[in-house]
Design a protein around this motif. Structure first.
Motif, mmCIF file in Angstrom:
data_model
loop_
_atom_site.group_PDB
_atom_site.id
_atom_site.type_symbol
_atom_site.label_atom_id
_atom_site.label_comp_id
_atom_site.label_asym_id
_atom_site.label_seq_id
_atom_site.Cartn_x
_atom_site.Cartn_y
_atom_site.Cartn_z
ATOM 1 N N ARG A 88 56.941 14.744 75.955
ATOM 2 C CA ARG A 88 58.204 14.299 76.540
ATOM 3 C C ARG A 88 59.319 14.375 75.508
ATOM 4 O O ARG A 88 60.448 14.762 75.824
ATOM 5 C CB ARG A 88 58.061 12.876 77.088
ATOM 6 C CG ARG A 88 57.336 12.845 78.432
ATOM 7 C CD ARG A 88 57.181 11.439 78.938
ATOM 8 N NE ARG A 88 56.244 10.670 78.118
ATOM 9 C CZ ARG A 88 56.443 9.438 77.714
ATOM 10 N NH1 ARG A 88 57.537 8.794 78.045
ATOM 11 N NH2 ARG A 88 55.534 8.832 76.972
ATOM 12 N N ALA A 89 59.010 14.018 74.267
ATOM 13 C CA ALA A 89 60.035 14.080 73.223
ATOM 14 C C ALA A 89 60.490 15.527 73.028
ATOM 15 O O ALA A 89 61.687 15.806 72.939
ATOM 16 C CB ALA A 89 59.488 13.514 71.915
ATOM 17 N N GLU A 147 60.427 17.861 75.174
ATOM 18 C CA GLU A 147 61.193 18.246 76.347
ATOM 19 C C GLU A 147 62.637 17.726 76.247
ATOM 20 O O GLU A 147 63.577 18.420 76.605
ATOM 21 C CB GLU A 147 60.511 17.680 77.595
ATOM 22 C CG GLU A 147 61.120 18.108 78.897
ATOM 23 C CD GLU A 147 61.091 16.992 79.904
ATOM 24 O OE1 GLU A 147 60.024 16.408 80.118
ATOM 25 O OE2 GLU A 147 62.153 16.689 80.452
ATOM 26 N N GLN A 148 62.792 16.517 75.713
ATOM 27 C CA GLN A 148 64.127 15.908 75.697
ATOM 28 C C GLN A 148 64.979 16.419 74.540
ATOM 29 O O GLN A 148 66.206 16.509 74.663
ATOM 30 C CB GLN A 148 64.002 14.384 75.645
ATOM 31 C CG GLN A 148 63.468 13.826 76.952
ATOM 32 C CD GLN A 148 63.167 12.348 76.893
ATOM 33 O OE1 GLN A 148 63.821 11.593 76.191
ATOM 34 N NE2 GLN A 148 62.163 11.918 77.636
ATOM 35 N N ASP A 149 64.377 16.702 73.395
ATOM 36 C CA ASP A 149 65.141 17.202 72.252
ATOM 37 C C ASP A 149 64.173 17.873 71.276
ATOM 38 O O ASP A 149 63.579 17.223 70.411
ATOM 39 C CB ASP A 149 65.880 16.039 71.576
ATOM 40 C CG ASP A 149 66.842 16.528 70.501
ATOM 41 O OD1 ASP A 149 66.668 17.666 70.005
ATOM 42 O OD2 ASP A 149 67.758 15.778 70.146
ATOM 43 N N THR A 207 64.571 19.971 68.779
ATOM 44 C CA THR A 207 64.909 19.942 67.355
ATOM 45 C C THR A 207 64.567 18.590 66.745
ATOM 46 O O THR A 207 63.970 18.510 65.665
ATOM 47 C CB THR A 207 66.407 20.240 67.165
ATOM 48 O OG1 THR A 207 66.695 21.496 67.759
ATOM 49 C CG2 THR A 207 66.773 20.269 65.703
ATOM 50 N N MET A 208 64.921 17.526 67.452
ATOM 51 C CA MET A 208 64.637 16.190 66.907
ATOM 52 C C MET A 208 63.141 15.976 66.783
ATOM 53 O O MET A 208 62.665 15.408 65.800
ATOM 54 C CB MET A 208 65.256 15.119 67.815
ATOM 55 C CG MET A 208 65.235 13.735 67.213
ATOM 56 S SD MET A 208 66.222 13.631 65.705
ATOM 57 C CE MET A 208 65.090 12.796 64.600
ATOM 58 N N ALA A 209 62.386 16.417 67.777
ATOM 59 C CA ALA A 209 60.936 16.263 67.704
ATOM 60 C C ALA A 209 60.403 16.962 66.453
ATOM 61 O O ALA A 209 59.557 16.426 65.730
ATOM 62 C CB ALA A 209 60.283 16.828 68.965
#
Ligand SMILES: Nc1ncnc2c1ncn2[C@@H]1O[C@H](COP(=O)(O)OP(=O)(O)OP(=O)(O)O)[C@@H](O)[C@H]1O
Ligand SMILES: [Mg+2]
Lengths: 304, 249
Positions: free
Chosen positions: A181-182, A184-186, A188-190
């Protein structure tokens, strides 16, 4: 009333199969923003692997139906997962970061490759299979009418519910699902947090392929015939289901699958069986016009 | 601890960093200030491999990490609270913190969580709330908290005070000082809020158009006329400026 009930049962069975396939479309879209047009063919591959596995077990003399089913289930998931994993590695990963349409074209190519490969390896003719699970219940409400719920239909629905439960648990509760999910949401941040995004994307393809394999097994048992081309039409319908439910939304894919199954069953039952696909794809057009984000989709449409 | 040598980075054909040299010693707070578009965010992101360094080298604790995959860099002990906070909007506060700890042995999780929630009691009250619905200040606390969950030795902070009320800014800077002193985390801080940042920093660098234009102790830069004119103009907390012979670098 009997007739209605029968269509409802048929529709829910069909919808379970579409829902399982639809999840693969929606998950891949959610995480890398592409439609994996080869996903329908994974389901077809799953169906063939199931059939081959059944024959293999018959040769080996395993005749207990529950045992055979369990073994085929595992084998179909395992081998189809390898295909799903390989498709991403070969056809999509090298194109990551290239222009938006590139993986889409590659997906269509992959789909053609899989269909032709199975056609050559297994032959173009329809493959029949002996019905394995027979029997059922008579649910007729009025005398003279006939409604039945077969054991196989019960099995399909139960298996779907069970898989959906396991799948939801993976996505909402486990570290893998959280990382998914992370990502999927961002993405680069993951990555900045130490998530190996390549592995997460591989896992997504593997999970999607496993669910498609189960759908393939179900369809082998349910219809008793398969050919190399079943992936195309079922894939299109499952894709429609994913769009109807809201592409990127997992509950949406399950809901969309059930709705498409029901629409198809009722249309065939009450109007004309020849035009059932027209009805399904008519729905797709309507959804795209009036509610492009689907029933449970998020209002943001950045990824399109 | 961190040494950056002659670092260059580009976006496509546009070069954003032109040979940057920076050193950060263990235990320090080092600040980088500079105008909008100077390349500060690019520098922090290049440390993490996004974008990849074109030329030059990045050495962390004696190891060359210039070509390491991004997801491996945090495993070396570098955490990043990036520009824009980048909270996962559809995950709860707890899940965001769990994501911060993906590289850490789960046996530390309960203690680390406790430590972060003691540092940011606001997050404790909102542990089940979705990240996207937090206020700006709460999101910033979460971004720092999430970075701390990876047990970093070096913390990269990109404009943690951006868009926050003065009271919250002071609170955030106090917390950064605490993290540095009590938890022995080295801090590399990028800031627009030059006055606070220079006061907090042991040493500081000024970046102009992708190059380091000046460096010195926080107090030195705070007293420098050019720096004052360019980055502290109108800062009411600053002492009255000495006559400045030259404009900004
Ligand atoms: N993804 C990108 N693609 C192309 N150019 C970029 C990209 N990100 C930044 N740049 C350019 O690189 C230069 C440096 O940008 P950077 O974001 O590093 O500045 P900054 O110092 O962090 O500024 P600010 O204080 O406004 O955050 C700018 O000219 C910017 O336009
Ligand atoms: Mg910036």
């Amino acid at each position: 009333m009997d007739y209605f009930l029968q269509q409802l049962i048929n529709g829910l069975t069909l919808g379970s199969i579409y829902g399982l396939i639809a999840i693969g479309y929606t998950m891949v879209y959610g995480i890398i923003g592409m439609i994996n047009f080869a996903h329908g063919d994974l389901y077809m591959v799953g169906a063939f692997i199931s059939m081959i596995a059944f024959m293999l077990l018959a040769v080996l003399g395993i005749t207990s139906v529950p045992l055979a089913l369990a073994l085929v289930l595992v084998m179909a998931m395992l081998f189809t997962a390898v295909y799903g994993w390989a498709i991403e590695r070969i056809a999509y990963r090298p194109l990551r970061g290239s222009f938006k349409l590139a993986p889409l074209i590659s997906a269509i190519g992959m789909s053609i490759v899989l269909e032709n490969y199975v056609q050559i390896a297994q032959g173009a003719r329809v493959k029949p299979m002996q019905p394995l699970i027979q029997g059922g219940f008579d649910l007729s409400l009025q005398p003279g009418h006939h409604t039945s719920l077969s054991l196989l239909q019960i099995l399909i629905m139960l298996l779907t519910v069970g898989l959906m439960a396991v799948f939801s648990w993976i996505i909402t509760k486990t570290p893998l699902g959280r990382a998914q999910r992370a990502t999927e949401q961002d993405m680069t941040m993951a990555t900045l947090l130490g998530v190996n995004v390549d592995r997460i994307i591989s896992a997504t393809f593997i999970i999607g392929a496993c669910l498609a394999a189960v759908a393939g097994l179900m369809v082998t048992l349910y219809y008793g015939v398969i050919d190399f081309y079943i992936g195309f039409i079922a894939g299109m319908k499952a894709f429609t289901a994913a769009v109807l439910g809201g592409i990127g939304s997992l509950p949406g894919a399950m809901l969309g699958g059930l709705l498409i199954g029901l629409i198809e069953a009722f249309w065939s039952g009450y109007f004309s069986i020849e035009y059932k696909d027209v009805a399904t794809f008519g729905i797709l057009v309507m959804v795209l016009i009036f509610r492009p984000t689907g029933l449970l989709g998020k209002p943001e449409i950045e990824k399109v | 601890m961190l040494s950056i040598r002659n670092l260059e980075a580009s976006y496509g054909r546009i070069q954003a960093l032109h040979g940057v040299d920076i050193d950060v010693e263990a235990g320090e707070i080092v600040t980088l200030i500079g105008a909008n578009g100077a390349g500060k965010t690019t520098l922090l992101m290049t440390l993490c491999g996004k974008p990849r360094a074109g030329k030059g080298s990045i050495t962390f604790e004696g190891e060359d990490i210039t070509r390491l995959p991004t997801y491996q860099i945090v495993r070396r002990g570098i955490a990043h609270a990036p520009e824009g906070r980048r909270i996962f909007p559809r995950m709860s506060v707890l899940e965001n913190l769990q994501m911060g700890a993906v590289t850490v042995d789960p046996k530390y999780f309960a203690d680390d969580l406790d430590r972060v929630l003691t540092l940011f009691p606001r997050l404790k009250e909102r542990i089940g709330q979705r990240g996207g619905t937090l206020s700006g200040g709460e999101q910033q606390m979460l971004a720092i908290g999430r970075a701390l969950m990876s047990r970093p030795r070096l913390l990269l902070l990109d404009e943690p005070s951006l868009g926050l009320a003065p009271l919250v800014v002071r609170q955030i800077f106090d917390i950064i000082r605490d993290i540095n002193r009590q938890q022995k985390v080295t801090v590399f801080l990028v800031e627009q809020n030059a006055f606070h940042a220079l006061k907090l920093a042991h040493r500081a660098y000024v970046m102009v158009n992708g190059r380091i234009a000046m460096s010195g102790s926080g107090a030195e830069l705070l007293a420098d006329a050019g720096v004052r004119a360019a980055y502290l103009e109108g800062g009411h907390e600053a002492p009255p400026p000495r006559p400045a012979p030259e404009a900004a670098p």
